[in-house]
Design a protein around this motif. Structure first.
Motif, short mmCIF file in Angstrom:
data_model
loop_
_atom_site.label_atom_id
_atom_site.label_comp_id
_atom_site.label_asym_id
_atom_site.label_seq_id
_atom_site.Cartn_x
_atom_site.Cartn_y
_atom_site.Cartn_z
N MET A 188 0.99 -1.36 -0.22
CA MET A 188 0.17 0.02 -0.10
C MET A 188 0.18 1.12 -0.10
SD MET A 188 -2.88 1.33 -0.27
CE MET A 188 -3.72 -0.40 -0.72
N GLU A 189 1.83 1.47 1.08
CA GLU A 189 2.95 2.96 0.56
C GLU A 189 3.49 2.78 -0.89
OE1 GLU A 189 4.33 3.01 5.41
OE2 GLU A 189 5.47 1.27 4.53
N HIS A 190 3.74 1.56 -1.48
CA HIS A 190 4.60 1.13 -2.57
C HIS A 190 3.12 2.52 -3.70
CE1 HIS A 190 6.74 0.40 -6.05
NE2 HIS A 190 6.11 -0.38 -6.34
N ALA A 191 1.93 1.90 -3.51
CA ALA A 191 0.96 2.04 -4.24
C ALA A 191 0.67 3.87 -3.92
CB ALA A 191 -0.20 1.46 -4.11
N LEU A 192 1.38 4.05 -3.30
CA LEU A 192 0.43 5.97 -2.64
C LEU A 192 1.48 6.39 -2.99
CD1 LEU A 192 -2.11 5.10 0.89
CD2 LEU A 192 -2.26 6.58 -1.58
N GLU A 278 -8.62 -6.51 4.49
CA GLU A 278 -10.11 -6.44 3.98
C GLU A 278 -9.71 -4.43 3.35
OE1 GLU A 278 -13.53 -7.91 3.01
OE2 GLU A 278 -12.23 -9.63 3.27
N LEU A 279 -9.24 -4.24 4.18
CA LEU A 279 -8.98 -3.28 4.15
C LEU A 279 -8.17 -1.86 3.38
CD1 LEU A 279 -9.46 0.44 5.36
CD2 LEU A 279 -7.54 0.17 6.95
N ALA A 280 -7.36 -2.34 3.08
CA ALA A 280 -6.18 -2.93 1.82
C ALA A 280 -7.10 -2.61 0.21
CB ALA A 280 -4.94 -3.69 1.64
N LEU A 281 -7.64 -3.34 0.16
CA LEU A 281 -8.75 -3.76 -1.29
C LEU A 281 -9.69 -2.81 -1.00
CD1 LEU A 281 -8.99 -7.83 -0.91
CD2 LEU A 281 -7.54 -5.68 -2.46
N SER A 282 -10.36 -2.51 0.00
CA SER A 282 -11.60 -1.21 -0.16
C SER A 282 -10.70 0.04 -0.82
CB SER A 282 -12.41 -1.44 1.14
OG SER A 282 -11.08 -0.40 2.12
#
Length: 346
Positions: A188-192, A278-282
Protein backbone atom coordinates in the motif's frame (compact mmCIF):
# COMPACT_ATOMS: atom_id res chain seq x y z
CA UNK A 1 -1.76 -61.36 -11.14
CA UNK A 2 -0.53 -57.79 -11.37
CA UNK A 3 -3.99 -56.42 -10.66
CA UNK A 4 -4.42 -58.80 -7.78
CA UNK A 5 -1.12 -57.56 -6.31
CA UNK A 6 -2.62 -54.09 -6.15
CA UNK A 7 -5.78 -55.10 -4.30
CA UNK A 8 -4.18 -54.48 -0.85
CA UNK A 9 -3.33 -50.95 -2.03
CA UNK A 10 -6.99 -50.24 -2.75
CA UNK A 11 -7.91 -51.40 0.73
CA UNK A 12 -5.08 -49.30 2.13
CA UNK A 13 -6.52 -46.18 0.47
CA UNK A 14 -9.86 -46.78 2.21
CA UNK A 15 -8.22 -47.38 5.58
CA UNK A 16 -6.16 -44.19 5.28
CA UNK A 17 -9.23 -42.13 4.41
CA UNK A 18 -10.92 -43.42 7.56
CA UNK A 19 -7.90 -42.33 9.64
CA UNK A 20 -7.96 -38.92 7.96
CA UNK A 21 -11.62 -38.41 8.87
CA UNK A 22 -10.88 -39.31 12.49
CA UNK A 23 -7.94 -36.92 12.72
CA UNK A 24 -9.98 -34.09 11.19
CA UNK A 25 -13.01 -34.51 13.42
CA UNK A 26 -11.77 -36.46 16.38
CA UNK A 27 -11.41 -35.21 19.90
CA UNK A 28 -8.17 -35.84 21.75
CA UNK A 29 -8.11 -38.45 24.46
CA UNK A 30 -7.71 -37.16 27.96
CA UNK A 31 -5.20 -39.86 28.85
CA UNK A 32 -5.09 -41.54 32.19
CA UNK A 33 -1.35 -41.22 32.60
CA UNK A 34 0.20 -37.82 33.23
CA UNK A 35 1.03 -36.17 29.92
CA UNK A 36 4.66 -35.23 29.25
CA UNK A 37 5.32 -32.84 26.40
CA UNK A 38 8.95 -33.93 25.69
CA UNK A 39 7.87 -37.57 25.41
CA UNK A 40 5.06 -36.55 23.10
CA UNK A 41 7.46 -34.73 20.73
CA UNK A 42 9.91 -37.63 20.69
CA UNK A 43 7.11 -40.03 19.82
CA UNK A 44 5.72 -37.73 17.13
CA UNK A 45 9.18 -37.30 15.60
CA UNK A 46 9.65 -41.04 15.58
CA UNK A 47 6.29 -41.83 13.96
CA UNK A 48 6.80 -39.19 11.25
CA UNK A 49 10.27 -40.64 10.45
CA UNK A 50 8.92 -44.19 10.18
CA UNK A 51 6.10 -42.96 7.91
CA UNK A 52 8.62 -41.28 5.62
CA UNK A 53 10.61 -44.54 5.36
CA UNK A 54 7.47 -46.59 4.65
CA UNK A 55 6.50 -44.18 1.86
CA UNK A 56 9.93 -44.69 0.31
CA UNK A 57 9.65 -48.50 0.51
CA UNK A 58 6.17 -48.48 -1.00
CA UNK A 59 7.25 -46.21 -3.82
CA UNK A 60 10.36 -48.28 -4.59
CA UNK A 61 8.32 -51.48 -4.70
CA UNK A 62 6.19 -49.96 -7.47
CA UNK A 63 8.88 -48.24 -9.45
CA UNK A 64 9.28 -50.77 -12.23
CA UNK A 65 10.11 -54.41 -12.69
CA UNK A 66 10.20 -56.95 -11.20
CA UNK A 67 6.55 -56.78 -10.21
CA UNK A 68 5.70 -56.88 -6.53
CA UNK A 69 3.89 -60.03 -5.49
CA UNK A 70 0.48 -59.90 -3.83
CA UNK A 71 2.12 -61.13 -0.62
CA UNK A 72 4.74 -58.34 -0.61
CA UNK A 73 2.10 -55.79 -1.47
CA UNK A 74 -0.02 -56.90 1.47
CA UNK A 75 2.96 -56.61 3.81
CA UNK A 76 3.88 -53.15 2.48
CA UNK A 77 0.29 -51.94 2.82
CA UNK A 78 0.11 -53.18 6.36
CA UNK A 79 3.35 -51.42 7.28
CA UNK A 80 2.11 -48.15 5.79
CA UNK A 81 -1.20 -48.45 7.60
CA UNK A 82 0.54 -49.17 10.92
CA UNK A 83 2.86 -46.19 10.46
CA UNK A 84 -0.09 -43.85 9.78
CA UNK A 85 -2.09 -45.28 12.70
CA UNK A 86 0.91 -44.61 14.94
CA UNK A 87 1.04 -40.98 13.78
CA UNK A 88 -2.69 -40.54 14.48
CA UNK A 89 -2.40 -42.25 17.87
CA UNK A 90 0.36 -39.90 18.99
CA UNK A 91 -1.64 -36.87 17.82
CA UNK A 92 -4.50 -38.19 19.99
CA UNK A 93 -2.24 -38.12 23.05
CA UNK A 94 -2.06 -34.34 22.97
CA UNK A 95 -4.72 -33.19 25.45
CA UNK A 96 -6.84 -30.08 24.86
CA UNK A 97 -5.42 -28.62 28.03
CA UNK A 98 -2.08 -28.10 26.31
CA UNK A 99 -3.66 -25.34 24.22
CA UNK A 100 -5.79 -25.17 21.10
CA UNK A 101 -3.18 -23.26 19.08
CA UNK A 102 -0.62 -26.01 19.62
CA UNK A 103 -3.20 -28.72 18.86
CA UNK A 104 -4.24 -27.07 15.62
CA UNK A 105 -0.61 -26.95 14.46
CA UNK A 106 -0.03 -30.61 15.27
CA UNK A 107 -3.37 -31.57 13.70
CA UNK A 108 -2.51 -29.71 10.47
CA UNK A 109 0.89 -31.42 10.30
CA UNK A 110 -0.68 -34.85 10.94
CA UNK A 111 -3.42 -34.26 8.34
CA UNK A 112 -0.81 -33.34 5.72
CA UNK A 113 1.07 -36.59 6.28
CA UNK A 114 -2.08 -38.73 5.98
CA UNK A 115 -3.24 -36.80 2.89
CA UNK A 116 0.21 -37.20 1.35
CA UNK A 117 0.12 -40.95 1.86
CA UNK A 118 -3.38 -41.19 0.33
CA UNK A 119 -2.15 -39.23 -2.66
CA UNK A 120 0.85 -41.55 -3.07
CA UNK A 121 -1.33 -44.67 -2.89
CA UNK A 122 -3.72 -43.28 -5.50
CA UNK A 123 -0.85 -42.26 -7.77
CA UNK A 124 0.62 -45.77 -7.68
CA UNK A 125 -2.78 -47.30 -8.38
CA UNK A 126 -3.43 -45.09 -11.39
CA UNK A 127 0.06 -45.38 -12.92
CA UNK A 128 1.00 -47.87 -15.63
CA UNK A 129 2.48 -50.98 -14.06
CA UNK A 130 6.11 -51.05 -14.98
CA UNK A 131 7.20 -47.48 -14.87
CA UNK A 132 8.02 -44.84 -12.27
CA UNK A 133 5.87 -41.85 -13.23
CA UNK A 134 6.72 -38.22 -12.60
CA UNK A 135 3.54 -38.02 -10.49
CA UNK A 136 4.82 -40.83 -8.29
CA UNK A 137 8.12 -39.02 -7.72
CA UNK A 138 6.23 -35.85 -6.83
CA UNK A 139 3.84 -37.69 -4.47
CA UNK A 140 6.70 -39.47 -2.71
CA UNK A 141 8.48 -36.15 -2.26
CA UNK A 142 5.22 -34.75 -0.92
CA UNK A 143 5.11 -37.36 1.84
CA UNK A 144 8.77 -36.69 2.72
CA UNK A 145 8.06 -32.97 2.99
CA UNK A 146 4.95 -33.48 5.09
CA UNK A 147 6.93 -35.75 7.43
CA UNK A 148 9.68 -33.16 7.75
CA UNK A 149 7.07 -30.57 8.82
CA UNK A 150 7.22 -31.97 12.31
CA UNK A 151 10.75 -30.71 12.74
CA UNK A 152 9.62 -27.29 11.47
CA UNK A 153 6.85 -26.97 14.02
CA UNK A 154 7.35 -23.95 16.29
CA UNK A 155 10.24 -25.21 18.39
CA UNK A 156 12.37 -24.89 15.25
CA UNK A 157 12.21 -21.09 15.60
CA UNK A 158 12.60 -20.93 19.33
CA UNK A 159 15.83 -22.54 20.31
CA UNK A 160 15.11 -22.11 23.99
CA UNK A 161 12.71 -25.02 23.72
CA UNK A 162 13.68 -28.60 23.41
CA UNK A 163 10.04 -29.02 22.42
CA UNK A 164 7.11 -26.83 21.54
CA UNK A 165 4.43 -25.86 23.99
CA UNK A 166 1.47 -23.55 23.46
CA UNK A 167 3.66 -20.48 24.02
CA UNK A 168 5.89 -21.46 21.09
CA UNK A 169 2.84 -22.30 18.97
CA UNK A 170 1.22 -18.91 19.68
CA UNK A 171 4.46 -17.02 19.01
CA UNK A 172 4.77 -18.85 15.71
CA UNK A 173 1.16 -17.99 14.75
CA UNK A 174 1.73 -14.31 15.63
CA UNK A 175 4.93 -14.21 13.56
CA UNK A 176 3.01 -15.55 10.55
CA UNK A 177 0.32 -12.84 10.94
CA UNK A 178 3.00 -10.18 11.23
CA UNK A 179 4.53 -11.31 7.94
CA UNK A 180 1.21 -10.93 6.10
CA UNK A 181 0.54 -7.47 7.58
CA UNK A 182 4.06 -6.24 6.72
CA UNK A 183 3.55 -7.28 3.09
CA UNK A 184 0.16 -5.57 2.83
CA UNK A 185 1.53 -2.37 4.35
CA UNK A 186 4.54 -2.27 2.03
CA UNK A 187 2.35 -2.81 -0.99
CA UNK A 188 0.00 0.00 0.00
CA UNK A 189 2.82 2.43 0.82
CA UNK A 190 4.36 1.64 -2.53
CA UNK A 191 1.07 2.28 -4.37
CA UNK A 192 0.51 5.57 -2.54
CA UNK A 193 3.84 7.15 -3.46
CA UNK A 194 2.94 10.73 -4.37
CA UNK A 195 1.69 11.10 -7.90
CA UNK A 196 1.96 7.44 -8.71
CA UNK A 197 -0.91 5.84 -10.56
CA UNK A 198 -1.92 2.69 -8.66
CA UNK A 199 -2.74 0.93 -11.92
CA UNK A 200 0.28 2.10 -13.91
CA UNK A 201 1.70 -1.40 -14.14
CA UNK A 202 -1.61 -2.80 -15.38
CA UNK A 203 -2.77 -0.29 -17.98
CA UNK A 204 -0.90 1.53 -20.70
CA UNK A 205 -1.74 5.22 -21.03
CA UNK A 206 -2.22 4.99 -24.80
CA UNK A 207 -5.15 2.65 -24.39
CA UNK A 208 -6.94 5.00 -22.06
CA UNK A 209 -6.28 8.24 -23.90
CA UNK A 210 -6.91 11.17 -21.56
CA UNK A 211 -6.46 10.30 -17.89
CA UNK A 212 -9.69 11.92 -16.88
CA UNK A 213 -10.99 8.71 -15.44
CA UNK A 214 -11.78 9.02 -11.74
CA UNK A 215 -11.84 5.22 -11.49
CA UNK A 216 -8.10 4.76 -11.84
CA UNK A 217 -6.50 7.42 -9.67
CA UNK A 218 -6.73 8.93 -6.19
CA UNK A 219 -8.00 12.45 -5.68
CA UNK A 220 -6.40 14.74 -3.09
CA UNK A 221 -9.28 13.98 -0.69
CA UNK A 222 -8.74 10.24 -1.23
CA UNK A 223 -5.09 10.59 -0.32
CA UNK A 224 -5.88 12.38 2.96
CA UNK A 225 -8.31 9.64 3.95
CA UNK A 226 -5.92 6.88 2.88
CA UNK A 227 -2.99 8.26 4.84
CA UNK A 228 -5.00 7.67 8.03
CA UNK A 229 -5.80 4.14 6.83
CA UNK A 230 -2.09 3.54 6.35
CA UNK A 231 -1.67 4.87 9.90
CA UNK A 232 -4.06 2.17 11.07
CA UNK A 233 -2.13 -0.49 9.10
CA UNK A 234 1.12 0.72 10.71
CA UNK A 235 -0.51 0.43 14.13
CA UNK A 236 -1.48 -3.16 13.21
CA UNK A 237 2.11 -4.02 12.40
CA UNK A 238 3.41 -2.34 15.59
CA UNK A 239 0.74 -4.12 17.63
CA UNK A 240 1.66 -7.59 16.32
CA UNK A 241 5.37 -6.89 16.73
CA UNK A 242 4.94 -5.79 20.35
CA UNK A 243 2.57 -8.63 21.26
CA UNK A 244 4.95 -11.16 19.69
CA UNK A 245 7.76 -9.62 21.77
CA UNK A 246 5.92 -9.97 25.08
CA UNK A 247 4.67 -13.48 24.26
CA UNK A 248 8.29 -14.54 23.67
CA UNK A 249 9.55 -12.68 26.74
CA UNK A 250 6.85 -13.41 29.31
CA UNK A 251 4.54 -16.05 27.85
CA UNK A 252 4.22 -19.24 29.85
CA UNK A 253 2.29 -22.45 29.30
CA UNK A 254 2.55 -23.86 32.81
CA UNK A 255 -1.00 -23.39 34.05
CA UNK A 256 -4.38 -23.89 32.34
CA UNK A 257 -5.05 -20.18 32.80
CA UNK A 258 -1.83 -19.13 31.04
CA UNK A 259 -2.45 -21.58 28.20
CA UNK A 260 -6.01 -20.27 27.74
CA UNK A 261 -4.86 -16.63 27.78
CA UNK A 262 -2.34 -17.39 25.02
CA UNK A 263 -5.04 -19.12 22.94
CA UNK A 264 -7.35 -16.10 23.34
CA UNK A 265 -4.56 -13.85 22.16
CA UNK A 266 -3.81 -16.03 19.12
CA UNK A 267 -7.51 -16.26 18.20
CA UNK A 268 -8.08 -12.51 18.15
CA UNK A 269 -4.66 -11.69 16.60
CA UNK A 270 -5.56 -14.08 13.77
CA UNK A 271 -8.27 -11.62 12.77
CA UNK A 272 -5.78 -8.79 12.20
CA UNK A 273 -4.34 -9.88 8.86
CA UNK A 274 -7.67 -10.59 7.10
CA UNK A 275 -8.97 -7.23 8.43
CA UNK A 276 -5.88 -5.43 7.11
CA UNK A 277 -6.35 -7.13 3.72
CA UNK A 278 -10.02 -6.11 3.56
CA UNK A 279 -9.13 -2.52 4.33
CA UNK A 280 -6.33 -2.49 1.74
CA UNK A 281 -8.66 -3.83 -0.96
CA UNK A 282 -11.21 -1.09 -0.30
CA UNK A 283 -8.49 1.58 -0.61
CA UNK A 284 -7.94 1.09 -4.35
CA UNK A 285 -9.68 3.53 -6.68
CA UNK A 286 -12.47 4.20 -7.22
CA UNK A 287 -12.53 4.75 -3.46
CA UNK A 288 -15.85 3.95 -1.81
CA UNK A 289 -15.58 6.05 1.36
CA UNK A 290 -18.25 4.12 3.22
CA UNK A 291 -16.53 0.78 2.57
CA UNK A 292 -13.21 2.27 3.72
CA UNK A 293 -14.82 3.59 6.88
CA UNK A 294 -16.49 0.29 7.73
CA UNK A 295 -13.35 -1.77 7.07
CA UNK A 296 -11.26 0.67 9.09
CA UNK A 297 -13.72 0.45 11.99
CA UNK A 298 -13.57 -3.35 11.88
CA UNK A 299 -9.76 -3.33 11.99
CA UNK A 300 -9.70 -0.73 14.77
CA UNK A 301 -12.02 -2.82 16.92
CA UNK A 302 -9.92 -5.98 16.37
CA UNK A 303 -6.75 -4.08 17.34
CA UNK A 304 -8.34 -2.67 20.49
CA UNK A 305 -9.48 -6.15 21.47
CA UNK A 306 -5.94 -7.51 20.97
CA UNK A 307 -4.51 -4.72 23.13
CA UNK A 308 -7.18 -5.23 25.79
CA UNK A 309 -6.57 -9.01 25.96
CA UNK A 310 -2.80 -8.45 26.08
CA UNK A 311 -3.13 -5.96 28.92
CA UNK A 312 -5.21 -8.25 31.11
CA UNK A 313 -3.06 -11.35 30.51
CA UNK A 314 0.11 -12.67 32.12
CA UNK A 315 2.27 -11.57 29.16
CA UNK A 316 1.88 -7.91 30.15
CA UNK A 317 3.76 -6.92 33.33
CA UNK A 318 3.37 -3.26 34.41
CA UNK A 319 6.58 -2.35 32.57
CA UNK A 320 4.85 -3.10 29.24
CA UNK A 321 1.64 -1.17 29.84
CA UNK A 322 3.05 2.03 28.31
CA UNK A 323 3.11 0.81 24.72
CA UNK A 324 -0.32 -0.81 25.10
CA UNK A 325 -1.72 2.61 26.01
CA UNK A 326 0.27 4.33 23.27
CA UNK A 327 -0.99 1.97 20.55
CA UNK A 328 -4.56 2.21 21.84
CA UNK A 329 -4.31 6.00 21.45
CA UNK A 330 -2.77 5.62 17.97
CA UNK A 331 -5.67 3.42 16.84
CA UNK A 332 -8.23 5.94 18.20
CA UNK A 333 -6.38 8.89 16.66
CA UNK A 334 -6.35 7.37 13.15
CA UNK A 335 -9.93 6.12 13.44
CA UNK A 336 -11.16 9.58 14.49
CA UNK A 337 -9.46 11.14 11.47
CA UNK A 338 -11.07 8.54 9.19
CA UNK A 339 -14.47 9.34 10.73
CA UNK A 340 -13.96 13.06 10.13
CA UNK A 341 -12.95 12.53 6.51
CA UNK A 342 -16.00 10.34 5.83
CA UNK A 343 -18.62 12.28 7.79
CA UNK A 344 -20.80 12.78 4.74
CA UNK A 345 -21.11 9.03 4.29
CA UNK A 346 -23.23 8.14 7.28
Amino acid sequence: AAMEAREPLRELGGALRAVLARVREGEPGEGREPFELPRFWDALDQTFKVTSQEATKLSLAFSGSPLTSAEDCRKLSEDVQNAILAVATVYYWLPKGQGTTLRKMVRDATTEVVEGMIQLTETILSAPLESLSQEQLISTGGVWEACEQVSNLPRGDFHLFAFADNQAAVASALAACLGVVKDALEEMEHALVEGQDPYSDIMEDEELGVRGNRDTYWSEADRKLLSSCVGLMKASKACLKKVLGVVKAYGKADSPEQIAQLDDLADIANEISPSVDELALSMYPPVNELAVRLNAAKLASVLKKVLEITKTSHVCPPSEEGWVQFLTDAVDHNMNKIKNFTQGQL
